[in-house]
Enzyme design. Structure first.
Site, PDB file in Angstrom:
ATOM      1  CD  GLU A   1      -4.487  -0.244  -1.500  1.00 52.14           C
ATOM      2  OE1 GLU A   1      -3.387   0.128  -0.786  1.00 52.14           O
ATOM      3  OE2 GLU A   1      -5.699  -0.590  -0.845  1.00 52.14           O
TER       4      GLU A   1
ATOM      5  CG  PHE B   1       6.209  -2.842   8.508  1.00 52.30           C
ATOM      6  CD1 PHE B   1       5.183  -2.836   9.483  1.00 52.30           C
ATOM      7  CD2 PHE B   1       6.272  -1.778   7.817  1.00 52.30           C
ATOM      8  CE1 PHE B   1       4.311  -1.914   9.360  1.00 52.30           C
ATOM      9  CE2 PHE B   1       5.397  -0.707   7.405  1.00 52.30           C
ATOM     10  CZ  PHE B   1       4.298  -0.712   8.504  1.00 52.30           C
ATOM     11  CD  GLN B   2       2.609  -1.470   5.234  1.00 55.15           C
ATOM     12  OE1 GLN B   2       3.577  -1.179   4.184  1.00 55.15           O
ATOM     13  NE2 GLN B   2       1.605  -1.036   5.687  1.00 55.15           N
TER      14      GLN B   2
ATOM     15  CE  LYS C   1      12.521   0.335  -0.049  1.00 54.12           C
ATOM     16  NZ  LYS C   1      12.095   1.055   1.411  1.00 54.12           N
TER      17      LYS C   1
ATOM     18  CG  MET D   1     -30.096 -10.282  -5.940  1.00 52.39           C
ATOM     19  SD  MET D   1     -31.300  -9.965  -7.268  1.00 52.39           S
ATOM     20  CE  MET D   1     -32.634 -11.442  -7.003  1.00 52.39           C
TER      21      MET D   1
END
Length: 548
Positions: free
Chosen positions: A59, A121-122, A171, A479
């Site tokens: 993502e 959940f999630q 949802k 770096m």
């Protein structure tokens, strides 16, 4: 965004409203990764052909790709991810787009409205998490507010100083229904008005003996390159740029003296030191610039033009300022110059500044091995007539690119400036190639940075996107190692890294690749890389102890 007239209303589900509204807003590409919460949206995407979805492998990469798309297309990038870890994985991308000022709308799935705040959940509280790295965020828990929220999200992302916006979608709204469309028209809300007297600014510049212009990323975001060039030539004064402003003014032009700051050109910094007026155009002047001027050289007469009011006097006290779009301000000043009788009085100053070029420090080899600056110079010589977009990851290779690749147009150099996000360059190149209709894009990467999002090799292969990845492979987090060399007595704690065999990695994804360790082999390698319109990896084995 343009005005789009309303059609006859009909009753649609929330999932359908999302897709139809995105179409009305001009979306043609989405970068995302599905999950259970957002499957209703994915089902609707599957039933239409106007918007193409690009399946990434992480993502974070989706947001970087959307930003790369936005930087090149001038449109708003769009991301679609699921709830919980899917939403949380977008944070690095959001922070990057926020600091550099590019428009991305990230649609995140969320649990049912009645479960929000109950550790379902999630579930993550993505609204609170993203408050510090977005222009705005919205949570939609009823379908009645869905369309108007999406429209507002795009407007916020695109207006003023552009930036990312999160829309969190419960949802339950995907199956709820309401009449659509409800928003009668979609307008961009942009304005060419500004706060401050442009005539005052113009008078100060004309009367100054040693004025200089600093061109920042705001010039490119505004699309003001043409106006800037005309303005510089009319007054015949020196111009320098920040790293984010590279390409906003042709680097090959005699009025241009280089990039300012700690890794910039000595000539550019010296022009600033000797100036009696600085005109800042869309530049933030962060600490990588101000650290080079500890004696107040930037504060003598600092005139600041910026679309973001919060940037005025934020890092340097402004003698005078104008809040507004750079393109509109420059256009106003050019119109005033047309009505005035004046003589360019700065020829002697420009001639004096020309002498500062001899102070620039040339690249030096420290061994017989291939050096990174040689690679960049060869890539530039090979591609300079291609008008190609170049992205970078973050590290030494990024700065060698800024120093050795000459950009003469805006929107050709895509890099992470404010956030310094390792893993940005490769997915940004994916988004840029999508915006360009599948044209080649170069990604210059370090071996450390490339491993941050190397999984996106699957994405370029799936969609046959001709991203040419040039890895400067020195076996270090270069770096950071350079900082240890300078400040920690050469104690290289945790900066020497192991790498996969990048050729075998490319082979595993079905991508052609080549390893180069000699300068004389670079051109032949580039011939192979650009022979076909397909992905390609070049692994350049370079001197490990080279410093910027």
């Amino acid at each position: 965004m343009s005005v789009i007239n309303i059609e006859k209303t009909k009753t649609l589900t929330g999932a359908k409203i999302i897709v139809e509204t995105l179409k009305r807003l001009g979306t043609d590409s989405i970068f995302g990764y599905p999950g259970g919460i957002v499957l209703s949206i994915y089902d609707e995407l599957n039933n239409q052909k106007d918007i193409k979805h690009y399946l990434v492998r992480h993502e974070q990469a989706a947001v970087h790709a959307a930003e790369g798309y936005a930087r090149v297309s001038g449109k708003c990038g769009v991301v679609l991810v699921t709830s919980g870890p899917g939403a949380a994985n977008t944070i690095s991308g959001l922070a990057n787009a926020y600091l550099d000022g590019y428009p991305v709308v990230v649609l995140t799935g969320q649990v049912f409205a009645n479960l929000i705040g109950k550790d379902a959940f999630q579930e993550v509280n993505i609204i609170d998490i993203t408050k510090s790295c977005t222009k705005a965020n919205f949570q939609v828990t009823s379908v009645d507010n869905l369309e108007s929220t999406l429209v507002r999200a795009f407007q916020v992302a695109m207006e003023g100083k552009k930036g990312p916006v999160v829309v969190d979608l419960a949802k339950n709204i995907f199956t709820q229904t309401c009449e659509y469309p409800q928003v009668e028209e979609i307008v961009d809300g942009e304005s060419s008005s500004f706060e401050g007297n442009v005539s005052t600014v113009l008078n100060e510049i004309i009367q100054a003996k040693h004025p200089v212009i600093v061109s920042g990323g705001g010039v490119i975001s505004s699309g003001a390159e043409k106006e800037l060039y005309e303005f510089v030539k009319k007054l015949n004064i020196p111009i320098v740029s920040t790293m984010m402003g590279l390409g906003s003014y042709p680097q090959e032009d005699k009025n241009y003296f280089g990039m300012v700051g700690i890794f910039g050109k000595v000539s550019a910094n010296q022009v600033l030191r000797q100036s009696d007026l600085i005109l800042s155009l869309g530049a933030r002047f962060n600490d990588r610039i101000t650290c080079c001027f500890p004696n107040g050289e930037l504060e003598r007469k600092f005139i600041q033009i910026d679309i973001n009011k919060n940037e005025i006097s934020r890092n340097i006290p402004a003698y005078y300022s104008v809040v507004g779009d750079v393109k509109a301000v420059l256009d106003k000043m050019l119109n005033e110059l047309e009505c005035r009788e004046y003589k360019p009085l700065h020829n002697a100053w420009l001639e004096e500044a020309e002498g500062y070029r001899k102070l620039n420090i040339p690249n030096k080899k420290i061994s017989d091995k291939l050096h990174s600056f040689e690679v960049i110079q060869e890539v530039y010589n090979y591609t300079k007539d291609m008008d190609i977009v170049v992205t970078t990851e973050v590290g030494q290779h990024q700065l060698w690119t800024a120093q050795n690749y000459e950009f003469n147009k805006g929107g050709r150099f895509l890099t992470s400036g404010g956030s310094g996000t390792m893993g940005f360059g490769f997915p940004a190149a994916i988004g840029a190639s999508v915006a360009l209709g599948g044209k080649p894009v170069i990604c210059i990467a370090g071996d450390g940075s490339f491993q941050m999002n190397e999984q996106e090799l699957a994405t370029v292969m799936d969609y046959n996107l001709p991203v040419k990845v040039f890895i400067l492979n020195n076996g270090y987090l270069g770096m950071v190692r350079q900082l240890q060399q300078k400040g920690f007595g050469g104690r290289y704690s945790q900066t020497k890294i192991s790498n996969p065999d990048f050729l075998k990695l490319a082979e595993a994804y079905g991508i052609n690749a080549l390893r180069v360790d000699k300068k004389e082999d670079i051109k032949a390698g580039l011939d192979k890389a650009f022979a076909k319109n397909e992905p390609y990896i070049m692994d350049f084995v370079v001197e490990p102890m080279e410093v910027v």
